[in-house]
Design a protein around this motif. Structure first.
Motif, PDB file in Angstrom:
ATOM      1  N   ALA A 263       0.826  -1.215   0.000  1.00  0.00           N
ATOM      2  CA  ALA A 263       0.000   0.000   0.000  1.00  0.00           C
ATOM      3  C   ALA A 263       0.855   1.257   0.000  1.00  0.00           C
ATOM      4  CB  ALA A 263      -0.932  -0.005   1.212  1.00  0.00           C
ATOM      5  N   ASN A 264       2.034   1.180   0.626  1.00  0.00           N
ATOM      6  CA  ASN A 264       2.931   2.340   0.685  1.00  0.00           C
ATOM      7  C   ASN A 264       3.983   2.330  -0.432  1.00  0.00           C
ATOM      8  OD1 ASN A 264       1.985   3.848   3.012  1.00  0.00           O
ATOM      9  ND2 ASN A 264       2.593   2.084   4.241  1.00  0.00           N
ATOM     10  N   ASN A 265       3.724   1.510  -1.476  1.00  0.00           N
ATOM     11  CA  ASN A 265       4.554   1.477  -2.694  1.00  0.00           C
ATOM     12  C   ASN A 265       6.016   1.132  -2.430  1.00  0.00           C
ATOM     13  OD1 ASN A 265       2.515   2.125  -4.588  1.00  0.00           O
ATOM     14  ND2 ASN A 265       2.639   4.277  -3.987  1.00  0.00           N
ATOM     15  N   PHE A 266       6.249   0.324  -1.397  1.00  0.00           N
ATOM     16  CA  PHE A 266       7.631  -0.070  -1.107  1.00  0.00           C
ATOM     17  C   PHE A 266       8.217  -0.887  -2.264  1.00  0.00           C
ATOM     18  CE2 PHE A 266      11.098  -2.472   0.686  1.00  0.00           C
ATOM     19  CZ  PHE A 266      11.681  -1.599   1.599  1.00  0.00           C
ATOM     20  N   HIS A 267       7.384  -1.697  -2.916  1.00  0.00           N
ATOM     21  CA  HIS A 267       7.870  -2.550  -4.004  1.00  0.00           C
ATOM     22  C   HIS A 267       8.316  -1.721  -5.204  1.00  0.00           C
ATOM     23  CE1 HIS A 267       3.675  -1.721  -4.431  1.00  0.00           C
ATOM     24  NE2 HIS A 267       3.534  -2.346  -5.590  1.00  0.00           N
ATOM     25  N   PHE A 268       7.610  -0.617  -5.492  1.00  0.00           N
ATOM     26  CA  PHE A 268       7.996   0.244  -6.610  1.00  0.00           C
ATOM     27  C   PHE A 268       9.262   1.026  -6.287  1.00  0.00           C
ATOM     28  CE2 PHE A 268       3.389   0.208  -8.061  1.00  0.00           C
ATOM     29  CZ  PHE A 268       3.673  -0.543  -9.196  1.00  0.00           C
ATOM     30  N   GLU A 269       9.292   1.612  -5.105  1.00  0.00           N
ATOM     31  CA  GLU A 269      10.400   2.499  -4.743  1.00  0.00           C
ATOM     32  C   GLU A 269      11.701   1.746  -4.484  1.00  0.00           C
ATOM     33  OE1 GLU A 269       9.070   4.895  -1.500  1.00  0.00           O
ATOM     34  OE2 GLU A 269       7.383   5.742  -2.627  1.00  0.00           O
ATOM     35  N   ASN A 270      11.602   0.444  -4.175  1.00  0.00           N
ATOM     36  CA  ASN A 270      12.805  -0.338  -3.872  1.00  0.00           C
ATOM     37  C   ASN A 270      13.012  -1.514  -4.822  1.00  0.00           C
ATOM     38  OD1 ASN A 270      13.809   0.780  -1.025  1.00  0.00           O
ATOM     39  ND2 ASN A 270      11.565   0.763  -1.020  1.00  0.00           N
ATOM     40  N   ASN A 271      12.219  -1.538  -5.911  1.00  0.00           N
ATOM     41  CA  ASN A 271      12.382  -2.535  -6.961  1.00  0.00           C
ATOM     42  C   ASN A 271      12.455  -3.957  -6.398  1.00  0.00           C
ATOM     43  OD1 ASN A 271      12.652  -3.435  -9.604  1.00  0.00           O
ATOM     44  ND2 ASN A 271      14.896  -3.357  -9.527  1.00  0.00           N
ATOM     45  N   CYS A 272      11.410  -4.369  -5.691  1.00  0.00           N
ATOM     46  CA  CYS A 272      11.396  -5.711  -5.108  1.00  0.00           C
ATOM     47  C   CYS A 272       9.977  -6.267  -5.121  1.00  0.00           C
ATOM     48  CB  CYS A 272      11.937  -5.676  -3.673  1.00  0.00           C
ATOM     49  SG  CYS A 272      10.949  -4.655  -2.559  1.00  0.00           S
ATOM     50  N   ALA A 273       9.884  -7.581  -5.046  1.00  0.00           N
ATOM     51  CA  ALA A 273       8.589  -8.233  -4.910  1.00  0.00           C
ATOM     52  C   ALA A 273       8.277  -8.377  -3.425  1.00  0.00           C
ATOM     53  CB  ALA A 273       8.616  -9.597  -5.585  1.00  0.00           C
ATOM     54  N   ILE A 274       6.980  -8.370  -3.096  1.00  0.00           N
ATOM     55  CA  ILE A 274       6.553  -8.520  -1.698  1.00  0.00           C
ATOM     56  C   ILE A 274       5.446  -9.564  -1.638  1.00  0.00           C
ATOM     57  CG2 ILE A 274       5.518  -7.379   0.305  1.00  0.00           C
ATOM     58  CD1 ILE A 274       6.669  -4.731  -0.747  1.00  0.00           C
ATOM     59  N   LEU A 275       5.660 -10.589  -0.825  1.00  0.00           N
ATOM     60  CA  LEU A 275       4.678 -11.650  -0.629  1.00  0.00           C
ATOM     61  C   LEU A 275       4.607 -11.983   0.858  1.00  0.00           C
ATOM     62  CD1 LEU A 275       5.814 -14.073  -3.508  1.00  0.00           C
ATOM     63  CD2 LEU A 275       3.841 -12.513  -3.576  1.00  0.00           C
ATOM     64  N   SER A 276       3.537 -12.638   1.258  1.00  0.00           N
ATOM     65  CA  SER A 276       3.463 -13.154   2.628  1.00  0.00           C
ATOM     66  C   SER A 276       3.606 -14.670   2.594  1.00  0.00           C
ATOM     67  CB  SER A 276       2.149 -12.769   3.295  1.00  0.00           C
ATOM     68  OG  SER A 276       1.103 -13.621   2.885  1.00  0.00           O
ATOM     69  N   ILE A 277       4.006 -15.235   3.707  1.00  0.00           N
ATOM     70  CA  ILE A 277       4.190 -16.685   3.780  1.00  0.00           C
ATOM     71  C   ILE A 277       2.857 -17.406   3.608  1.00  0.00           C
ATOM     72  CG2 ILE A 277       3.873 -16.951   6.271  1.00  0.00           C
ATOM     73  CD1 ILE A 277       6.675 -18.568   4.175  1.00  0.00           C
ATOM     74  N   THR A 278       1.760 -16.667   3.821  1.00  0.00           N
ATOM     75  CA  THR A 278       0.419 -17.237   3.661  1.00  0.00           C
ATOM     76  C   THR A 278      -0.083 -17.176   2.220  1.00  0.00           C
ATOM     77  OG1 THR A 278      -0.567 -15.100   4.239  1.00  0.00           O
ATOM     78  CG2 THR A 278      -0.225 -16.665   6.036  1.00  0.00           C
ATOM     79  N   GLY A 279       0.733 -16.607   1.314  1.00  0.00           N
ATOM     80  CA  GLY A 279       0.349 -16.573  -0.093  1.00  0.00           C
ATOM     81  C   GLY A 279      -0.321 -15.299  -0.541  1.00  0.00           C
ATOM     82  N   TYR A 280      -0.220 -14.228   0.229  1.00  0.00           N
ATOM     83  CA  TYR A 280      -0.786 -12.929  -0.145  1.00  0.00           C
ATOM     84  C   TYR A 280       0.224 -12.161  -0.991  1.00  0.00           C
ATOM     85  CZ  TYR A 280      -2.653  -8.196   0.372  1.00  0.00           C
ATOM     86  OH  TYR A 280      -3.131  -6.942   0.121  1.00  0.00           O
ATOM     87  N   PRO A 281      -0.198 -11.475  -2.054  1.00  0.00           N
ATOM     88  CA  PRO A 281      -1.550 -11.403  -2.632  1.00  0.00           C
ATOM     89  C   PRO A 281      -1.856 -12.655  -3.463  1.00  0.00           C
ATOM     90  CG  PRO A 281      -0.158  -9.522  -3.292  1.00  0.00           C
ATOM     91  CD  PRO A 281       0.738 -10.547  -2.730  1.00  0.00           C
ATOM     92  N   GLN A 282      -2.981 -13.286  -3.186  1.00  0.00           N
ATOM     93  CA  GLN A 282      -3.295 -14.578  -3.793  1.00  0.00           C
ATOM     94  C   GLN A 282      -3.361 -14.532  -5.316  1.00  0.00           C
ATOM     95  OE1 GLN A 282      -4.861 -13.326  -1.141  1.00  0.00           O
ATOM     96  NE2 GLN A 282      -4.426 -14.813   0.474  1.00  0.00           N
TER      97      GLN A 282
END
Length: 433
Positions: A263-282
């Motif tokens: 939501a805070n665009n960390f993936h865009f600003e730091n060029n990385c993927a973000i996932l949770s161990i529970t499989g989010y975002p599904q």
């Protein structure tokens, strides 16, 4: 209390006469501090808290982050500085001394006894506050330092008075004992306060009622996040996009943290993927994992609570076929780990529960072998720290620092150490921020 709409200062009689509304603009007040029992909240205070946690409405935050932040801010408002405690002690001791001289006709032994009783009660009260789980760490440490200062005053003043004025060995002995006890208690509390547990000042139900009341009066809280939504609808990607792969992946132990970063665009600003161990975002999970596994230079960053469940995140990433079993990718444990909390000894909101203690005792040998005896003791005592006890700005700052420090893993300045044997390729960040 000032109205958050027009800034008019409304006294209690004004608010009461106008049915809880501003006398100038008639905007209703969400809170009436005089009718609240233990915790007092005003509208300007709550508005300031919302502004501060969202960095002036630029960052999203979770409800639990607001719960923690409100608790710590209110705990800080009850904070008494070491200087205030010291001045309060001097004022009260002077008053007691003057009063006792007058009522006893200057009987020095009775005056000394009354001052002894006052000092004993004052020291006991400050010691209680220095050990109170209801107070913030800052407040507890201030009380501990006040114990040290008061002990020094009692040693100097008491010994001088007992020799030069009273001429009593009994008074001299009491002064030495009380002064040394006060200094000892203060020193012990300063050493122990860093790993002390803390309680919330209010319940979850009270907090939810306050938030709902604020929304009814002032509308939606724009930057607060809803619960993460499970959406199993698979997203479609352009083949050109799926041919690309990130060099970095952040895996969170809970969907709420992954949602917060996205939501805070960390993936865009730091060029990385973000996932949770529970499989989010599904909706994109499987596609994203296929893309990531194709990258031999991938670095995986684990971000988790300091809890038995969180500590097991790295082991799960390394051994689960769904993740990176039989892979030689580098996994970096950003934290939060017991080692980081023990080393910091400052300002973290440490909680404790029997359930957490029980879960820690069930940790497997593979997980335990990468923990020190002190870390295992920390977990088995039931202590834990949640990532949501940090503000969004602080959490993002810590994560960015951890990623930046891992650019050159072999460097002595990286702040990393190798966990286990070299075949595991698992590194742990020494400091959480």
């Amino acid at each position: 209390m000032k109205c958050i709409k027009c800034g008019t200062d409304n006294k209690l009689k004004d608010r009461t006469a106008n049915q809880g509304q501003c006398v100038k603009c008639n905007h209703p007040f969400a809170f009436e501090p005089t009718s609240m029992s233990k915790v007092k909240i005003t509208d300007p205070l709550f508005a300031k808290i919302l502004s501060d946690i969202s960095a002036n409405n630029t960052l999203f935050f979770t409800p639990k982050q607001l719960f923690y932040f409100l608790n710590m801010r209110l705990g800080g408002k009850s904070f008494s500085s070491g200087l205030n405690l010291f001045l309060g002690y001097l004022t009260l001791s002077g008053f007691i001394g003057f009063w006792s001289v007058n009522i006893t006709g200057g009987n020095q032994e009775i005056v000394a006894l009354l001052l002894f009783i006052f000092n004993a009660v004052y020291i006991f009260k400050i010691f209680q506050d220095s050990d109170s789980s209801k107070l913030s760490l800052k407040s507890r440490r201030a009380n501990a330092r006040a114990l040290q200062i008061i002990g020094i005053i009692i040693l100097g003043g008491g010994i001088s008075a007992s020799i030069l004025i009273i001429g009593s060995f009994y008074a001299f002995t009491l002064s030495v004992l009380m002064g040394m006890v006060s200094i000892y208690l203060g020193t012990q509390q300063l050493q122990n306060s860093g790993l002390s547990t803390q309680e919330f000042l209010f319940s979850q139900n009270e907090f939810e009622n306050w938030v709902n009341r604020w929304r009814q009066i002032n509308g939606l809280i724009v930057k607060i996040l809803p619960s993460p939504r499970e959406d199993n609808t698979l997203a479609t990607f352009n083949p050109d996009v799926t041919a690309y792969s990130f060099d970095r992946l952040i895996v969170c132990d809970r969907a709420t943290i992954a949602q917060l970063l996205i939501a805070n665009n960390f993936h865009f600003e730091n060029n990385c993927a973000i996932l949770s161990i529970t499989g989010y975002p599904q909706g994109i999970f499987e596609t994203m994992m296929q893309m990531l596994r194709r990258n031999p230079d991938l670095k995986v960053y684990a971000l988790h609570d300091c809890s038995p469940q969180g500590i097991g995140l790295v082991h799960h990433l390394r051994t689960s076929p769904k993740w990176f079993k039989d892979s030689n990718i580098i996994i970096i444990d950003i934290g939060l780990t017991p080692r980081q909390i023990i080393a910091a000894k400052r300002g973290m909101f440490i909680q404790s529960s029997p359930e957490s203690a029980q879960a820690a005792k069930k940790l497997t040998g593979e997980i335990r072998q990468n923990l020190s005896a002190e870390e295992i003791e920390f977990l088995e005592s039931g202590k834990f720290v949640e990532l949501e006890s940090f503000t969004p700005h602080r959490l993002i700052q810590i994560l960015q620092k951890g990623i930046a420090g891992s650019q050159n893993i072999e460097s002595a300045d990286s702040g990393l150490f190798l966990a286990g044997d070299r075949g595991n390729d698992i590194y742990v960040v020494q400091s959480f921020g």
